[in-house]
Design an enzyme around this catalytic site. Sequence first.
Site, short mmCIF file in Angstrom:
data_model
loop_
_atom_site.label_atom_id
_atom_site.label_comp_id
_atom_site.label_asym_id
_atom_site.label_seq_id
_atom_site.Cartn_x
_atom_site.Cartn_y
_atom_site.Cartn_z
CG ASN A 103 -1.71 1.25 1.41
OD1 ASN A 103 -1.78 2.06 0.49
ND2 ASN A 103 -2.34 1.41 2.56
CE LYS A 132 -0.02 3.38 4.79
NZ LYS A 132 0.17 3.51 6.22
CG HIS A 191 -5.67 2.07 5.57
ND1 HIS A 191 -5.15 3.02 6.43
CD2 HIS A 191 -4.66 1.20 5.32
CE1 HIS A 191 -3.88 2.72 6.66
NE2 HIS A 191 -3.56 1.62 6.01
CD GLU A 225 -2.68 5.73 6.82
OE1 GLU A 225 -2.73 5.76 5.58
OE2 GLU A 225 -1.72 5.23 7.45
CD GLU A 272 -2.93 -2.13 7.75
OE1 GLU A 272 -1.86 -2.39 7.21
OE2 GLU A 272 -3.58 -1.10 7.53
N GLY A 278 3.26 2.77 10.65
CA GLY A 278 4.21 3.84 10.39
C GLY A 278 5.00 4.28 11.62
CB SER A 324 6.12 -1.29 11.76
OG SER A 324 5.70 0.03 12.03
P1 13P Z 1 3.45 0.70 7.58
O1 13P Z 1 3.93 -0.59 7.00
O2 13P Z 1 4.14 1.91 7.01
O3 13P Z 1 3.43 0.66 9.08
O4 13P Z 1 1.91 0.88 7.11
C1 13P Z 1 1.02 -0.16 7.31
C2 13P Z 1 -0.23 0.16 6.58
O5 13P Z 1 -0.99 1.02 6.96
C3 13P Z 1 -0.51 -0.60 5.36
O6 13P Z 1 -1.82 -0.37 4.94
#
Ligand code: 13P
Length: 263
Positions: free
Chosen positions: A13, A15, A103, A105, A175, A181, A221
């Site tokens: 992903n 983003k 997600h 976010e 997640e 992140g 992560s």
């Molecule tokens: P990270 O791998 O950067 O922690 O992000 C995870 C994520 O949100 C994947 O959708």
Amino acid sequence: MSNELRKPLISGNWKMNHNHFEAIQCVQKLAYLLTKEDFSAVDVTIHPPFTDLRSVQTLIDADELRFILGAQHCHEADSGAFTGEVSAQFLAKLHVRYVIVGHSERRQIFGETDEVVQQKLATIQKHGMTPILCVGETLSDREAGRTHEKVLGQVRSALVKRTVEQVKSMVIAYEPIWAIGTGKTATAEDAQHIISAIRQEVALVTSGPAASAIRLQYGGSVKASNIGEIMSQPDIDGVLVGGASLDAAEFARICQRSQRSWG
Ligand code: 13P
């Protein structure tokens, strides 16, 4: 529960990162690093920003690459006055096959509710694509001992209106929000514990048969250095990778270290 029937699914992903030139370069590098055997061992989906989709799709088609094209989001309606939004039917026309839904976010920054998530799941499946449903708890949920309640509640709400066949073909990504992140990962045992509870919840909601078919991912992560431990857990069928998927070499290592004997 055994994972021998479920092929690992490794998803990148991106983003809001990589413009369409960078996207092409990244996919070309990845294609160079991954072998035919890698693609036989794992399914790899790539979820670039909307503006990159056409470029990546053209590259995949022209070079007959085995990456599976994914999107990060869609609107629940097929068309209409929704300035700035993108319809699932447009994604399907672009040969997108997987779409991330709910997600954290999107839930936290853009107010995506469980009801909207339900509608999006329906729309994505109506257009023949596979949803990757994201669920996860905040740090305060976790500290208050509400992880199961939060995560399983999101799963239940998303699945209640889906048929058994529809549930079987979808993907759920656990997640934990505090691990996204941040460099913090749930321990592999902890992730296994929650993901196994998700599988049991799927069994409850669908009265059984979808639970062993559905693919469950971990996200938060994930890196080449921790993938081995994560994928050694029996209920974890793959990973949803953010930051580490932007670097072709690192993502290729993640794909290669996710392989195990299955089926
Ligand atoms: P990270 O791998 O950067 O922690 O992000 C995870 C994520 O949100 C994947 O959708």
